[in-house]
Write an enzyme that holds these catalytic residues in place. Sequence first.
Site, PDB file in Angstrom:
ATOM      1  N   ASP A   7      -9.167  30.680 -10.971  1.00 28.68           N
ATOM      2  CA  ASP A   7      -8.923  31.442 -12.196  1.00 28.68           C
ATOM      3  C   ASP A   7      -7.915  30.667 -13.044  1.00 28.68           C
ATOM      4  O   ASP A   7      -7.824  29.448 -12.923  1.00 28.68           O
ATOM      5  CB  ASP A   7      -8.428  32.854 -11.869  1.00 28.68           C
ATOM      6  CG  ASP A   7      -8.884  33.895 -12.896  1.00 28.68           C
ATOM      7  OD1 ASP A   7      -8.437  33.771 -14.046  1.00 28.68           O
ATOM      8  OD2 ASP A   7      -9.665  34.786 -12.561  1.00 28.68           O
TER       9      ASP A   7
ATOM     10  N   HIS B 295      -9.373  28.001 -14.781  1.00 32.12           N
ATOM     11  CA  HIS B 295      -9.756  28.480 -16.103  1.00 32.12           C
ATOM     12  C   HIS B 295      -8.760  28.075 -17.175  1.00 32.12           C
ATOM     13  O   HIS B 295      -8.687  28.699 -18.220  1.00 32.12           O
ATOM     14  CB  HIS B 295      -9.916  30.004 -16.085  1.00 32.12           C
ATOM     15  CG  HIS B 295     -11.062  30.482 -15.252  1.00 32.12           C
ATOM     16  ND1 HIS B 295     -11.373  31.815 -15.098  1.00 32.12           N
ATOM     17  CD2 HIS B 295     -11.980  29.802 -14.503  1.00 32.12           C
ATOM     18  CE1 HIS B 295     -12.429  31.926 -14.292  1.00 32.12           C
ATOM     19  NE2 HIS B 295     -12.807  30.723 -13.921  1.00 32.12           N
TER      20      HIS B 295
END
Length: 420
Positions: free
Chosen positions: A238, A261
């Site tokens: 993430d 991310h």
Amino acid sequence: MAIPSITRVDAILLLGLAFFSSSVVHGIGETVFDVTKHGAKPDGTTDNVEAFMQVWLAACSSTAPAKVVVPAGTFFMGPAVFQGPCKVPIIFEVQGVVKGVVRATTDITEYTSEEWILFETIDGLTLNGKGTLAKVMLSGNTLIASRTKNVCGSPAVLNVVSFTSLQSIKLRKVNNGVVHDISSLNSKNFHFHVTDCTNLTLHSLNITALGNSPNTDGIHISTSKLVNVTRSVIGTGDDCISIGHGAFNITISQIFCGPGHGISVGSLGKYKVEQDVMGILVSNCTLSNTTYGARIKSYAQSDPSQASNIIYQDIIMDSVHNPIIIDQTYGSGEKSKQTQEPSQSQVKISDVHFKNIKGTSASDVAVTFLCSAKDPCEGVELLDIDLAFNGAARSKTLSSSCVNAKFTTGGKQNPPPCPP
């Protein structure tokens, strides 16, 4: 030997019942509290949470500078709350191996807390390891010694240990603190969660999770101010670093991010009555093979708030999908994004600067502004953007995509900016 289940409530009760006895004075006025002097057993089977709580209470009650030491050996410990206020600043130093006591379950409702280790209401906390061979490694719910790694190199690789827990370490209401030389491996949720903190520095961290592991943000910062994160390697499933609501004057620098991310402001607007975000500086970072790069994101439907004075500068992108993106359609699904369905987000994004961003994009759209129809993005600057396509079809050229964004440009612009 069966390992007893220890809940957060148990830990707090143990903290209240703990009574300290022996300690050792080291240096000028420094008192060292060794967990083995309070009954902790490095046998790899005993749950030592009570001994750790006793040591914490002893150190927290000391009138001289105090250091909690976990010596060589393997210690099991259940979920623990290290709570202040304390009379003196505290150093928490791990020299050995501390393993978490958790149940192998995927049902998060079985846990009475959302973190394994919580440091709370402390003024002057230092959390670290010691020496080059005793850095702290968190493996799911495990502290384990690891060799020092240069932040410019690859993250340390350890065997994946499957633990089911939520956040590994939470810092809440910790002021004037330093966290350094910590490595976190395979947390089941945030590796580090910083909330309600002031004047906190985190550096020389090594954070690793599988690239497809959900919600494993390396560091999440919310409702905090004057937080500095620097000189660290973060690769997760993430956001490497995410900035939540209420973040004020946050500085992020010298981060190697990937996979993950990217480094994100947001997501914002998920909850009602969120605090504004202001004063975010991300500089001198490298992002490699990440899904996103420099990202600001808010939910498509949200209550009013603001995110302003945000700077991403001197960033290197290495095969990054969506290198520069403002996404106010977050949570609306890919179909809405593809049809460019107007976002009604009421998070007002303004005074945003993307400066001196270079490298390669793994997608042909390198700059994306999907802003709100209700509150368009304003005061966005693109200065000296130089990105090249690095996808499978080398002949492709890069482009930009913009909806409801008011921006200015300067210097080199590759890809070409959206038409005014």
